[in-house]
Design a protein around this motif. Structure first.
Motif: not given
Length: 184
Positions: A44-55, A57-71
């Motif tokens: 993220y802009y040249g810095t390795p950032t954990p995904l949990e800080q950028l978006a 995370l929801q789990n609507p189905e058993a095998r699906t993850i929906v990632i909604t980024p803040y940016d």
């Protein structure tokens, strides 16, 4: 002094157990779990950032993850990081607003690979516990001249008990994870 060494060691060992359990949650089971994605490093802009800080995370189905980024500008980088992350086998799709990740069904061979991965993480955690025990034993040996051999010997027995408790906690968490992985 001896109690300080034992208390400090106990706290550090407890943290090591918590880290091991957290590591186990990143190993995939039959269900998609947001914890598997939280630690994925995204450029993220040249810095390795954990995904949990950028978006989110929801789990609507058993095998699906929906990632909604803040940016929204980070969508491509998030997608690239998920594809590049080892041992995930996920296929992300980007619709311009969210990243939807569908996890493939686990084959028996893949489950066995995940069990090996979990065992390796468990062994790493046990090594950390043993290193903490070694450091505490060295600290106790340094106190021998001040408090006496008998006190240090008692403290070393207590240290072994503390170590065994924490190693057993890691083994129990590993056993649960293996059962979870092998469950069809």
């Amino acid at each position: 002094m001896i109690s300080d060494v034992l208390t400090d060691t106990r706290e550090k060992m407890q943290k090591a157990v918590e880290v091991a359990k957290d590591d186990f949650s990143t190993v995939r089971t039959g269900r998609a779990n947001p914890a598997m994605f939280q630690k994925i490093p995204v450029d993220y802009y040249g810095t390795p950032t954990p995904l949990e800080q950028l978006a989110g995370l929801q789990n609507p189905e058993a095998r699906t993850i929906v990632i909604t980024p803040y940016d929204k500008s980070a969508l491509k980088e998030i997608e690239r990081a998920i594809v590049a992350f080892p041992n995930l086998g996920a296929s992300p799709t980007n619709d311009g607003n969210i990243v939807r990740v569908t996890m493939p069904e686990l084959t028996e061979e893949r489950r066995k690979e995940y069990v090996k991965l979990a065992r390796a993480k468990g062994e790493d955690a046990r090594v950390v516990i043993r290193n903490l025990r070694r450091k505490a034993k060295d600290d106790l040996d340094a106190l021998k001249s001040e408090v006496g051999d008998d006190e240090v010997a008692r403290a070393e027995k207590e240290l072994e008990s503390i170590t065994k408790t924490h190693v057993d906690a890691i083994d129990e968490a590993l056993k649960r994870k293996e059962a979870e992985l092998l469950e069809v």
